[in-house]
Write an enzyme that holds these catalytic residues in place. Sequence first.
Site, short mmCIF file in Angstrom:
data_model
loop_
_atom_site.label_atom_id
_atom_site.label_comp_id
_atom_site.label_asym_id
_atom_site.label_seq_id
_atom_site.Cartn_x
_atom_site.Cartn_y
_atom_site.Cartn_z
N TYR A 232 0.85 -1.19 0.00
CA TYR A 232 0.00 0.00 0.00
C TYR A 232 0.89 1.25 0.00
O TYR A 232 1.63 1.50 0.96
CB TYR A 232 -0.92 0.04 1.21
CG TYR A 232 -1.95 -1.06 1.28
CD1 TYR A 232 -2.28 -1.81 0.16
CD2 TYR A 232 -2.61 -1.35 2.47
CE1 TYR A 232 -3.23 -2.82 0.23
CE2 TYR A 232 -3.57 -2.35 2.54
CZ TYR A 232 -3.86 -3.10 1.41
OH TYR A 232 -4.80 -4.10 1.50
N GLY A 233 0.79 2.00 -1.06
CA GLY A 233 1.62 3.20 -1.17
C GLY A 233 3.09 2.88 -1.25
O GLY A 233 3.93 3.76 -1.04
#
Length: 343
Positions: A55-56
């Site tokens: 995530y990210g």
Amino acid sequence: MRMRKLGRTGIEVSAYCLGTMVFGKMGNPDHDDCVRMIHRALDAGINFVDTADVYGYSETEEIVGKALKGRRDEVVLATKFNGPMGESPGRSGSSRRWMVQAVEGSPRRLRTDYIDLYQIHHPDPHTDMEETLSALTDLVRAGKVRAIGSSNLPASEIVEAQWVSQQRGLHRLRTEQPTYSILNRGIEREVLPTCRRYGLGVLVWSPLAMGLLTGRYRKNAPRPAGARVQWVPRHLTDERKLDAVELLLTLAEEAGHSLTHLAMAFATSHPDVTAAVIGPRTMDQLDDLLAGATLTLGDDTLDKIDAIVPPGTDISPLDVSHTPLPLTRTDLRRRPPHERASA
């Protein structure tokens, strides 16, 4: 917030799990605002936080680590490995080689000495389940991980993992994280009964069907501002799903609820679902989700939902759901031309 046992681990978790995928560049780039949202969720009684290294590309885990400073002991912290963490070969998947690197990075970003629940993010057809479970077992024995789980596994691979653990004396997968919503109920056929058989905790992602069950997406209406149609284009424009949404909106209005609250209450009402992962991007969204946490749906309302989307039914697959290789590779479902004839 109601607490439930996470399978047979003995761990108690809240019926809402705070998902963090949209914290950071994938949704809300304001780190301080994301930290405030995590604190708001904890103050409201949520003790279960789910994230992932991908995530990210590490940013989200860093946000979560910042938010949990001084509050780590209050939280059952789950993260995942397996997704691609760069273009270099070997920086993804479920091999021992990659896992021992991934498990060093996640705790550092999360500012913790251990991970409560370490999950295989996606099936990996290129790695033996024994290889993955052996490495995860070593992580548990080393104290780096408390429990292990999976995400997006089909029922057959859940069974395989349990068998491998039993035969090889390895730690068992204790949880599964599948997608589940009113519009995508396919896991009711095999995945949920299999999880029940082996005593797995189940945390379901996208109970709002990637936003379709918020009521913001309507048939023959302009897309709402900020719609991330590029993520799930077929899902958000599927006519059958939009037809079902219109019927569900009417049902929610007649029952005196918002569609968002109806959808969340549906997901947490299934006896095999331990927790539903919420993914708010703003504080207003989080507050609205918390406001619906006490809603209990009666049998009459649940029967009407069943009439709109029958149990075990997927109204077309979710774009980002796991797709088995035989559905994408023709060589796995077609014999060579010279072998196709029956005689």
